[in-house]
Write a protein that holds these residues in place. Structure first.
Motif, PDB file in Angstrom:
ATOM      1  N   GLU A  98       0.808  -1.218   0.000  1.00 26.95           N
ATOM      2  CA  GLU A  98       0.000   0.000   0.000  1.00 26.95           C
ATOM      3  C   GLU A  98       0.844   1.272   0.000  1.00 26.95           C
ATOM      4  OE1 GLU A  98       0.865  -1.029   4.241  1.00 26.95           O
ATOM      5  OE2 GLU A  98       0.260  -2.120   2.433  1.00 26.95           O
ATOM      6  N   GLU A  99       2.154   1.145  -0.059  1.00 31.95           N
ATOM      7  CA  GLU A  99       3.046   2.301  -0.064  1.00 31.95           C
ATOM      8  C   GLU A  99       3.222   2.818  -1.491  1.00 31.95           C
ATOM      9  OE1 GLU A  99       7.557   3.527   1.446  1.00 31.95           O
ATOM     10  OE2 GLU A  99       6.882   1.446   1.473  1.00 31.95           O
ATOM     11  N   PRO A 100       3.013   4.120  -1.723  1.00 31.18           N
ATOM     12  CA  PRO A 100       3.180   4.648  -3.085  1.00 31.18           C
ATOM     13  C   PRO A 100       4.624   4.522  -3.564  1.00 31.18           C
ATOM     14  CG  PRO A 100       1.957   6.186  -1.691  1.00 31.18           C
ATOM     15  CD  PRO A 100       2.511   5.142  -0.787  1.00 31.18           C
ATOM     16  N   VAL A 101       4.777   4.456  -4.874  1.00 30.27           N
ATOM     17  CA  VAL A 101       6.120   4.337  -5.447  1.00 30.27           C
ATOM     18  C   VAL A 101       6.914   5.610  -5.192  1.00 30.27           C
ATOM     19  CG1 VAL A 101       7.418   3.958  -7.566  1.00 30.27           C
ATOM     20  CG2 VAL A 101       5.299   2.718  -7.173  1.00 30.27           C
ATOM     21  N   GLY A 102       6.279   6.770  -5.388  1.00 34.94           N
ATOM     22  CA  GLY A 102       6.968   8.023  -5.149  1.00 34.94           C
ATOM     23  C   GLY A 102       7.904   8.393  -6.279  1.00 34.94           C
ATOM     24  N   VAL A 103       8.819   9.304  -5.983  1.00 36.62           N
ATOM     25  CA  VAL A 103       9.772   9.817  -6.968  1.00 36.62           C
ATOM     26  C   VAL A 103      11.177   9.419  -6.554  1.00 36.62           C
ATOM     27  CG1 VAL A 103       8.300  11.746  -7.620  1.00 36.62           C
ATOM     28  CG2 VAL A 103       9.929  12.036  -5.772  1.00 36.62           C
ATOM     29  N   HIS A 104      12.091   9.610  -7.464  1.00 36.04           N
ATOM     30  CA  HIS A 104      13.502   9.323  -7.201  1.00 36.04           C
ATOM     31  C   HIS A 104      14.025  10.281  -6.125  1.00 36.04           C
ATOM     32  CE1 HIS A 104      17.794   8.647  -7.942  1.00 36.04           C
ATOM     33  NE2 HIS A 104      17.446   7.571  -8.618  1.00 36.04           N
ATOM     34  N   PRO A 105      14.896   9.801  -5.214  1.00 32.92           N
ATOM     35  CA  PRO A 105      15.419  10.706  -4.176  1.00 32.92           C
ATOM     36  C   PRO A 105      16.127  11.919  -4.734  1.00 32.92           C
ATOM     37  CG  PRO A 105      15.899   8.421  -3.633  1.00 32.92           C
ATOM     38  CD  PRO A 105      15.332   8.399  -5.016  1.00 32.92           C
ATOM     39  N   TYR A 106      16.671  11.837  -5.943  1.00 35.28           N
ATOM     40  CA  TYR A 106      17.327  13.005  -6.521  1.00 35.28           C
ATOM     41  C   TYR A 106      16.340  14.091  -6.935  1.00 35.28           C
ATOM     42  CZ  TYR A 106      21.494  10.047  -6.868  1.00 35.28           C
ATOM     43  OH  TYR A 106      22.561   9.237  -6.587  1.00 35.28           O
ATOM     44  N   ARG A 107      15.067  13.744  -7.076  1.00 33.98           N
ATOM     45  CA  ARG A 107      14.062  14.687  -7.545  1.00 33.98           C
ATOM     46  C   ARG A 107      13.118  15.132  -6.429  1.00 33.98           C
ATOM     47  NH1 ARG A 107      12.960  15.753 -12.557  1.00 33.98           N
ATOM     48  NH2 ARG A 107      10.767  16.015 -12.028  1.00 33.98           N
ATOM     49  N   GLN A 108      13.550  15.053  -5.178  1.00 33.43           N
ATOM     50  CA  GLN A 108      12.705  15.489  -4.085  1.00 33.43           C
ATOM     51  C   GLN A 108      12.461  16.997  -4.113  1.00 33.43           C
ATOM     52  OE1 GLN A 108      14.252  14.130  -0.353  1.00 33.43           O
ATOM     53  NE2 GLN A 108      13.889  11.976  -0.799  1.00 33.43           N
ATOM     54  N   TRP A 109      13.352  17.741  -4.720  1.00 35.51           N
ATOM     55  CA  TRP A 109      13.179  19.189  -4.777  1.00 35.51           C
ATOM     56  C   TRP A 109      11.999  19.558  -5.671  1.00 35.51           C
ATOM     57  CZ3 TRP A 109      15.563  22.722  -1.815  1.00 35.51           C
ATOM     58  CH2 TRP A 109      15.421  24.057  -2.157  1.00 35.51           C
ATOM     59  N   CYS A 110      11.666  18.717  -6.636  1.00 33.99           N
ATOM     60  CA  CYS A 110      10.570  18.974  -7.579  1.00 33.99           C
ATOM     61  C   CYS A 110       9.324  18.172  -7.208  1.00 33.99           C
ATOM     62  CB  CYS A 110      11.005  18.653  -9.009  1.00 33.99           C
ATOM     63  SG  CYS A 110      12.453  19.538  -9.572  1.00 33.99           S
ATOM     64  N   HIS A 111       9.120  17.923  -5.910  1.00 34.07           N
ATOM     65  CA  HIS A 111       7.992  17.077  -5.520  1.00 34.07           C
ATOM     66  C   HIS A 111       6.654  17.755  -5.786  1.00 34.07           C
ATOM     67  CE1 HIS A 111       6.888  19.239  -1.745  1.00 34.07           C
ATOM     68  NE2 HIS A 111       8.116  19.685  -1.871  1.00 34.07           N
ATOM     69  N   GLN A 112       6.602  19.089  -5.883  1.00 40.71           N
ATOM     70  CA  GLN A 112       5.330  19.773  -6.127  1.00 40.71           C
ATOM     71  C   GLN A 112       4.848  19.600  -7.561  1.00 40.71           C
ATOM     72  OE1 GLN A 112       5.891  23.802  -4.902  1.00 40.71           O
ATOM     73  NE2 GLN A 112       5.965  23.322  -2.719  1.00 40.71           N
ATOM     74  N   THR A 113       5.736  19.365  -8.488  1.00 37.17           N
ATOM     75  CA  THR A 113       5.367  19.157  -9.892  1.00 37.17           C
ATOM     76  C   THR A 113       5.452  17.686 -10.284  1.00 37.17           C
ATOM     77  OG1 THR A 113       7.658  19.611 -10.573  1.00 37.17           O
ATOM     78  CG2 THR A 113       6.141  21.478 -10.509  1.00 37.17           C
TER      79      THR A 113
ATOM     80  N   PHE B  46      11.963  17.306   3.391  1.00 33.04           N
ATOM     81  CA  PHE B  46      12.864  16.576   2.507  1.00 33.04           C
ATOM     82  C   PHE B  46      13.687  15.616   3.355  1.00 33.04           C
ATOM     83  CE2 PHE B  46      12.359  20.822   0.701  1.00 33.04           C
ATOM     84  CZ  PHE B  46      11.720  20.492  -0.472  1.00 33.04           C
ATOM     85  N   LYS B  47      13.849  14.398   2.857  1.00 31.71           N
ATOM     86  CA  LYS B  47      14.601  13.381   3.573  1.00 31.71           C
ATOM     87  C   LYS B  47      16.041  13.297   3.105  1.00 31.71           C
ATOM     88  CE  LYS B  47      10.498  10.547   4.398  1.00 31.71           C
ATOM     89  NZ  LYS B  47       9.877   9.221   4.234  1.00 31.71           N
ATOM     90  N   GLY B  48      16.462  14.253   2.312  1.00 31.29           N
ATOM     91  CA  GLY B  48      17.833  14.253   1.836  1.00 31.29           C
ATOM     92  C   GLY B  48      18.795  14.742   2.901  1.00 31.29           C
ATOM     93  N   ARG B  49      20.043  14.478   2.687  1.00 28.04           N
ATOM     94  CA  ARG B  49      21.091  14.897   3.600  1.00 28.04           C
ATOM     95  C   ARG B  49      22.043  15.823   2.881  1.00 28.04           C
ATOM     96  NH1 ARG B  49      23.424   9.254   5.484  1.00 28.04           N
ATOM     97  NH2 ARG B  49      23.447   9.073   3.217  1.00 28.04           N
ATOM     98  N   VAL B  50      22.903  16.463   3.661  1.00 25.88           N
ATOM     99  CA  VAL B  50      23.880  17.371   3.087  1.00 25.88           C
ATOM    100  C   VAL B  50      24.847  16.569   2.222  1.00 25.88           C
ATOM    101  CG1 VAL B  50      25.713  19.011   3.598  1.00 25.88           C
ATOM    102  CG2 VAL B  50      23.664  18.954   5.015  1.00 25.88           C
TER     103      VAL B  50
END
Length: 500
Positions: free
Chosen positions: A219-234, A339-343
């Motif tokens: 039941e977990e959505p696939v989501g987007v690639h971690p590199y594209r978390q900045w563009c999650h609104q589009t 965002f779940k990204g790190r530095v």
């Protein structure tokens, strides 16, 4: 030789040479029966000759396929609708036709990606569409913005180094999928969700069971690639689909049974549009899946001391999840980040950097190992050069230099003692708020030597309150009132939650 040709309920004899080709015979029948043929971009109208139930190709000769005198040949008029556009899949090397009317050219790129995703079985977040001139098609634009015409061929590319991984997912090969997972933890989790989505869409039961054992949820959505978390609104809307929705779209009954046996609540999981698996199965006409999902929704859940209908059980679980969300959304406790990204992680922004989706193989991505070059054999140096040269013996320091060293050491100790005495006098004359740490003891008993008087509890409390008031801009009384109001609001929220 004379053959009989059946065309639209009539039978006509024709005298033709035995070595005549099928293409020339079609041209003769076209002129005889006055058939109007067309070959435009949308519809193709053509003649087809069949003998013995098999269609004859234009380049074949009649004698080569066994047509003899007195044979009967059927002549049919067929209409073939040409695809509006084609998409070349760089993962599998196949060309996917996109059929329909010219109205498809006025649709958005996001709608086209949805159609391609359903045909290929790949989630929309794993590929991009581009023209043959390497112009990327973004989801927010229309196909008319890129001058897409009828018969245009587009290209489907995936992330670099993912070709072998996706190929193993499409074939259901667990070992191949496992060997091509990424070393980055966030990317590997995304790949596992993608693999479960593809396995659910194509019905790979073994691969789906292995992924569920590794902790991936249906039941977990696939989501987007971690590199594209900045563009999650589009992000594309279909990125919120779950593997159980893909199984309902594809009519994979065994996959649905596997998912629901692992998690009973997945039967009510909704996609971004708000459709549950039952409604998706009804829309696509999968009767077996509809019957199974309807029986599950009307079933009874047996607990250790009570049995509840599925509707009440789902509502209870929904209340529990809602309470967890409220606790997690406490404004005074930072529990999650947007965002779940790190530095240091990579970020891809549309239009600003390279998309890294050119379908490069993983072998091309890995750098070749540096080979150890064989060094030339060097001759060893001569023994005479390696031996130490004869040096004059070192002379010991004189007695006078030793006495000078003792005097300088004694003076340095006196200077340190004078500095300690000055610090003692300064602390006695000024404010006694500063203390010195005890020296490091080398013996068994610690030396508790402090310079200055010990701090009083009242002075420490006053200093801390003054610094806190300067930091937040409120007096201690105002701070007490502020935190009492917060505690009262939390108590009221907890009481409301317990009464629900």
């Amino acid at each position: 030789m004379r053959v009989l040709v059946y065309f639209e309920g009539s039978c006509e004899p024709f005298d033709i040479p035995s070595d005549q080709t099928v293409g020339s015979m079609k041209q003769m029948l076209k002129e005889t029966f006055l058939v109007q043929l067309s070959d435009d971009k949308q519809v193709r109208r053509f003649l087809e000759l069949s003998y013995g139930g098999a269609a004859l190709q234009d380049s074949w000769a009649l004698c080569d396929v066994g047509v003899t005198s007195g044979s009967a040949i059927r002549c049919l008029i067929k209409n073939e609708r040409r695809p509006v556009m084609q998409v070349f899949n760089a993962v599998t090397g196949e060309t996917l036709p996109v059929t329909g009317s010219e109205a498809l050219l006025r649709m958005s790129v996001a709608g086209l990606k949805t159609m391609v995703s359903m045909q290929s079985g790949l989630p929309v977040s794993t590929f991009r569409l581009s023209s043959l001139t390497d112009v990327q098609l973004f989801d927010c634009n229309q196909l008319q913005d890129y001058a897409i015409e009828v018969g245009t061929t587009l290209r489907l590319d995936t992330w670099d180094g993912w070709v072998e991984f996706l190929h193993g997912c499409l074939l259901g090969q667990r070992l191949k999928v496992q060997s091509h997972l990424s070393e980055e933890r966030s990317v590997m989790r995304f790949q596992l969700r993608v693999a479960l989505y593809i396995a659910a869409s194509l019905g790979h039961l073994d691969l789906a069971g292995w992924l569920l054992e590794r902790g991936v949820h249906s039941e977990e959505p696939v989501g987007v690639h971690p590199y594209r978390q900045w563009c999650h609104q589009t992000t594309h809307q279909d990125a919120g689909k779950s593997p159980i929705h893909a199984a309902a779209e594809g009519g994979q009954l065994l996959i649905l049974k596997l998912f629901i046996s692992r998690n009973l609540l997945s039967v009510a999981c909704r996609d971004p549009v708000g459709h549950d698996p039952l409604k998706i199965a009804i829309q696509h006409g999968h009767r077996d899946c509809v019957r199974y999902l309807a029986n599950k929704l009307c079933s009874v859940v047996s607990l250790p001391n009570i049995s509840l209908p599925m509707r009440i059980y789902r509502q209870t679980k929904r209340w529990v999840s809602l309470g967890r969300r409220r606790v997690a959304s406490n404004p005074f406790q930072y529990t999650s980040a947007p965002f779940k990204g790190r530095v240091g992680d990579m970020l891809l922004v549309d239009g600003f950097n390279q998309p890294q989706m050119s379908s490069k193989s993983r072998r091309a991505e890995t750098k070749p190992r540096k080979r150890n070059r064989v060094k030339a054999v060097q001759h060893l140096p001569l023994i005479s050069r390696s031996l130490p040269s004869k040096r004059p013996p070192q002379q010991l320091p004189s007695l006078q230099s030793v006495n000078d060293f003792k005097e300088t050491q004694k003076r340095s100790k006196q200077d340190v003692k004078h500095r300690d005495d000055d610090a003692w006098n300064k602390t006695e004359e000024g404010d006694n708020r500063f203390t010195r740490l005890p020296p490091v003891t080398r013996g068994g008993t610690p030396n508790s030597v402090f310079v200055g008087s010990p701090l009083k509890s009242s002075s420490v409390l006053t200093a801390s309150l003054e610094s806190f008031s300067q930091h937040c801009g409120r007096t201690p009384r105002e701070n007490a009132i502020y935190y009492l109001s917060i505690a009262r609001s939390l108590y009221s929220l907890l009481y409301m939650f317990m009464c629900m």
